[in-house]
Design an enzyme around this catalytic site. Structure first.
Site, PDB file in Angstrom:
ATOM      1  N   SER A 159      46.995  10.629  15.776  1.00 17.20           N
ATOM      2  CA  SER A 159      47.583   9.534  15.036  1.00 17.20           C
ATOM      3  C   SER A 159      49.083   9.343  15.268  1.00 17.20           C
ATOM      4  CB  SER A 159      47.338   9.730  13.541  1.00 17.20           C
ATOM      5  OG  SER A 159      48.025  10.883  13.073  1.00 17.20           O
ATOM      6  N   SER A 205      46.730  15.408  15.954  1.00 17.95           N
ATOM      7  CA  SER A 205      47.527  14.173  15.911  1.00 17.95           C
ATOM      8  C   SER A 205      48.899  14.253  16.554  1.00 17.95           C
ATOM      9  CB  SER A 205      47.682  13.695  14.464  1.00 17.95           C
ATOM     10  OG  SER A 205      46.525  13.011  14.063  1.00 17.95           O
ATOM     11  N   LYS A 229      57.818   9.710  12.341  1.00 18.57           N
ATOM     12  CA  LYS A 229      56.517   9.123  12.028  1.00 18.57           C
ATOM     13  C   LYS A 229      56.568   8.500  10.632  1.00 18.57           C
ATOM     14  CE  LYS A 229      51.589  10.477  12.144  1.00 18.57           C
ATOM     15  NZ  LYS A 229      50.666  11.596  12.413  1.00 18.57           N
TER      16      LYS A 229
END
Lengths: 490, 97
Positions: free
Chosen positions: A153, A177, A78
């Site tokens: 996210s 997330s 990420k």
């Protein structure tokens, strides 16, 4: 096995082939590059693909002994994890051009096990969002249906795992997330206990809630990846000095006699298809020999309110550091008499996207004089009640089961204009962060439109082994994790 | 009754070093108002005698030996800045003269 199908395999199948030398890191990288070239432009799971860097890593690995739990295994990262010398932007303009000066501890651990690192998976800006639509550099699409969001996210990480653009991924979870995008994309996502995994080198969102965790193709891979990243780190003062059990051995433990807590939940906003799939999962667990206990989590309906006070308060404080002085973006200067102040305003206003600005304002408001007691202090007290609800529940059961999300993946644009509706899509995931407990999402069915449905399991602090044990037993008894989107390798 | 007014939001934006004017201000006021209206439901929960939780781990005062350890080089840190003249960060002029 056909030559071009390695990326479809879970990490625990890929790694032995690489370690035995029947497959080379270079072959994995070439397959990965080919898949990225054909699918990443449409999905945008990754913000950037560095062909040279991937080939250089494969070459370096080929010169090393074929050792390490993740030797040659491509892991997506990420864009909020620091990888030395590489861009780390949190999908925000304010960090455009920022190159991390050091490795996050999770990255150091992946490197030590020979992993092939694949930066930078797309995300909502600073992890503010549940759809990856808040990325400043374009949205990610759901591999099951391109008209839908992948969740967020960590949407880029989840989409990459589902579409076979990596073997596994790391994400971060502040209010869901990792788990919510895992549910939307039909993969396994695990948020570890607060303190289980070091956050050194994770760009901070809400420091009392953030955790790094794995997104994988199956439960065994989640256990494998967690075993690499878990453990105390003196560089993170919130990392817990608690021994790490053998998660892979835990998978094989018999589940008969484990107690499964099923809470009574409000059905407001809950899609009947999700309710049915989750109820079927409860029956499956009963057949596996778990003892079902009806439990109460009376303060759970207030988790969203508490979260949007605490998370925004902490975010407003953490994001105060982006002022255009030490790193990232700086707006053009003028000769205004208050030039420094003016530079702060221009930098922050042009550097942060709409949701980041909204959360900074909300957080600044709840912390400001006159509102602190009514919001922030009240929120922290109700957080105690939510934590106590779970403490009481775990006296009567070993694992709690509930849906991961109230609906399957929603459409691109559907909730973008209504922040509150977006926030409510995290209603079932937020409480685990507030209580600091581990929670996992795994596939448990499909909607009529063939969209994945996620099942969430939660356990007491540092009981990831029990969580994985129960999840693995369910996975072995079901076929949901074998179904793949059309875009994946068949 | 509205929870927040344009005046309150302007003041908060000033504290947060964010510019907010015209339509952006009124749209933000409406959004924050809707969110805070929802969040206000918390007021109905009795919390007398409940201790606030700021942190879930029973950890406190994590200390290490007061011994120097390697850190990042000044030069490398300055290189991250949009404007630097190592070993300094450059900012707009704050003193006239």
């Amino acid at each position: 096995m056909p030559a071009a199908s390695w990326l479809a395999q879970p990490m625990h199948v890929l790694q032995p082939a690489l370690a035995q030398g029947t497959l080379s890191p270079a072959a994995v990288v070439e397959e990965l590059l080919a898949r990225l070239a054909s699918h990443n432009p449409a999905l945008q799971a990754f913000l950037e693909v560095s062909t040279e860097r991937l080939r250089a890593q494969a070459h370096a690995l080929s010169q090393q002994p074929r050792q390490g739990k993740l030797y040659g295994v491509p892991i997506a990262l990420k864009d909020n994890l620091c990888l030395q010398g590489e861009l780390t932007t949190c999908a925000s303009r304010i960090l455009e051009g920022f190159r991390a000066p050091y490795d996050a501890t999770v990255i150091t651990r992946l490197k030590a096990e020979g992993a092939l690192l694949v930066p930078r998976a797309n995300m909502d800006e600073f992890a503010f969002g549940s759809s990856t639509e808040n990325s400043a550099f374009g949205l990610t699409r759901n591999p099951w249906d391109a008209s839908r969001v992948p969740g967020g996210s960590s949407g880029g990480s989840a989409a990459a795992v589902a579409a076979d653009l990596c073997a596994g991924a790391l994400g971060s979870d502040t209010g869901g997330s990792i788990r919510q995008p895992a549910a939307f994309c039909g993969v396994v996502g695990l948020k570890p206990t607060y303190g289980r995994v070091s956050r050194y080198g994770l760009v901070a969102f809400a420091s009392s809630l953030d955790q790094i965790g794995p997104l994988t193709k199956d439960v065994r891979d989640a256990a494998l990846l967690l075993s690499v990243i878990a453990g105390h780190d003196p560089r993170d003062s919130t990392s817990a000095p608690v021994a790490v059990p053998d998660y892979l051995t835990a998978l094989e433990r018999p589940v008969k006699g484990l107690r499964l807590g099923v809470p009574q939940l409000s059905e407001e906003g809950l899609d009947p298809q999700i309710k049915q799939a989750v109820e079927a999962a409860v029956r499956q667990f009963e057949q596996l020999g778990l003892q079902v206990e009806r439990i109460a989590l009376p303060h759970l309906p207030h988790a969203v309110e508490v979260y949007y006070i605490i998370a925004t308060a902490e975010a407003s404080s953490n994001l105060a550091r982006y002022d255009g002085v030490q790193y990232g973006h700086r707006a053009a200067e003028n000769r205004h008499p208050n030039a420094l102040l003016d530079m702060y305003f221009s930098t922050r206003t042009s550097g942060f996207g709409p949701e980041a600005r909204r959360r900074i304002l909300l957080g600044t408001y709840v912390l400001s004089q006159g509102y602190y007691e009514a919001y922030y202090l009240k929120g922290m007290k109700v957080r105690t009640l939510i934590k106590q609800d779970f403490e009481q529940a775990f006296q009567r059961c070993d694992v709690v089961l509930m849906p991961t999300t109230p609906t399957p993946a929603f459409r691109v644009g559907e909730k973008l204009t209504d922040p509150l509706q977006m926030y409510l899509s995290d209603i079932y995931t937020i409480s685990a962060n507030l209580a600091g407990i581990p929670a996992l999402s795994m596939p448990c069915g499909f909607s009529a439109e063939s969209l994945p449905i996620g099942l969430q399991l939660l356990a007491a602090p540092f009981k990831e082994d029990v969580l994985l044990q129960a999840a693995y037993a369910y996975e072995q008894a079901t076929e949901w994790h074998r179904r793949k989107p059309a875009i994946s390798i068949k | 009754m509205a929870v927040v007014t344009p005046q309150i939001v302007e003041q908060v934006a000033l504290l947060a070093r964010l510019r907010l004017e015209g339509e952006a201000l009124s749209a933000t006021v409406a959004q924050l108002d809707r969110i805070l209206e929802y969040v206000k439901r918390l007021q109905a929960i009795p919390t007398e005698g409940v201790e606030p939780t700021s942190h879930v781990l029973p950890l406190s005062n994590v200390m290490r030996a007061d011994a120097p350890q390697p850190s990042l080089a000044q030069e490398a840190v300055c290189r991250m800045s949009p404007s630097a003249q190592p070993p300094f960060f450059k900012v707009p002029k704050v003193i006239e003269g």
